[in-house]
Design a protein around this motif. Sequence first.
Motif, PDB file in Angstrom:
ATOM      1  N   VAL A  89       0.879  -1.176   0.000  1.00 17.40           N
ATOM      2  CA  VAL A  89       0.000   0.000   0.000  1.00 17.40           C
ATOM      3  C   VAL A  89       0.909   1.216   0.000  1.00 17.40           C
ATOM      4  N   LEU A  90       0.856   2.012  -1.063  1.00 14.90           N
ATOM      5  CA  LEU A  90       1.817   3.108  -1.205  1.00 14.90           C
ATOM      6  C   LEU A  90       1.129   4.423  -1.556  1.00 14.90           C
ATOM      7  N   SER A  91       1.807   5.498  -1.158  1.00 15.36           N
ATOM      8  CA  SER A  91       1.326   6.834  -1.491  1.00 15.36           C
ATOM      9  C   SER A  91       2.460   7.606  -2.140  1.00 15.36           C
ATOM     10  N   GLY A 114      -1.968   4.671  -4.235  1.00 16.76           N
ATOM     11  CA  GLY A 114      -3.233   5.393  -4.171  1.00 16.76           C
ATOM     12  C   GLY A 114      -4.406   4.434  -4.017  1.00 16.76           C
TER      13      GLY A 114
END
Lengths: 171, 271
Positions: free
Chosen positions: B37-39, B158
């Motif tokens: 899970v990345l931003s 995102g």
Amino acid sequence: MRLPIYTAAFTGLMASPALAADLELNLEIPRLTVAEYHRPYVAVWIETPDKAAVKTLAVWYDVKMKNQEGEKWLKDMRQWWRRAGRDMTLPADGVSGATRAPGKHQVVFKGGAAPLGNLPAGQYNLVVEAAREVGGTEVLRAPFQWPPKARATSSAKGTSELGAMSVTVKP
Amino acid sequence: MTFARRGALAAVSVIAALAIPAAASAHRQWLLPSATVLSGADPWISVDAAVSNDLFYFDHVAMRTDGIAVINPDGSKGEIKNPATGKYRSTFDVQLSQPGTYKIVNTGEGASASYKLGGETKRWRGSAAELATAIPKEATEVKIMENARRVETFATRGAPTKEALKLTGRGLELEPVTHPNDLVASEPATFKLVLDGKPAANVEVEVVQGGGRYSKAAELKVKTDATGAFTVNWPSAGMYWLEAGVRGGTSSIPNAERSASYVMTLEVLPD
């Protein structure tokens, strides 16, 4: 031409209790005695009692880093990221802001104005989530009723990344 | 049991051959992403790829990287960067330059056979195309198995998207009900297993939590229902390895038994 003026005034009067109401957040970011301290990322949002995010009011992060590199750690505010952040475009006007230093902070959100806007009547939680580099994460919730009939305060207390939190609604 | 039954009719004479892939699969294949899970505008992940008994400890043999593919959020083919293969593991990077969900996948298709020649039992492994010339004409008791394997993991920048999760209709695959990058410990997750595009009913799925070196890792088994669906209640947050295998279905090789396996690595986040 008096009638239209009366009508306008009357409409304004009806809407004013909600529009003029304030949502005030008092939040303490604790001073921590650690070898390597970085200010926490903090997200503030409104959720329904079943934890559905309604509105993000503030995100304090490294907004000034070049190439928006500060956004890399937004996902560490896990609950906010999953429920709201990942669907947002950041930076967002009136929502994004710089990280804050340890100490007591007060933020007042005005009904009818961004970012609070016109919140439908109901029971809500104000949620604050903090995530700190080489630190931990903490989430606090304080309930409130909207629009407020009278001044009311609820509070919560953090144990690690956040200190005292209170939410006051004022008609 | 549609698949198993259909396979069983043709497979009575193939039982001996089944022992070969079954024994080999005691070693677990896995892809382990550094994050799921990345931003941010330009996040990267690094992925370990290996085969081992204990998850996710690279102490047996590296997974080769030449079969590893990346499917971008828009469905286009992506690429692995900085691949390197050591004794015990391979590593590579994936740059998440598009918003959305990426699939990282290692697929393999091949055939194996056993036969008798001059009183000796011989074993062979290779591609389906090589099969015709691989087995001598005078061989007897020829047992052929067509194998399809798929090892996957996912990462999302995102909001999660579904384009990269589309099925190919070949082999055993996963159709998400719960998005594989939207998992938290307090919420059960549901997925569907699909064999050649059709629901894979009554298939056992093994779920193993990573990190079993110093204390026993959580392990559970669930079965798919008539629609191929299965639900996992996560014991706690962590990295998980899921595997399922079926025998049966349609083989493209005449007189061959078919086996297909599916593996995925999932990250379950704390609440």
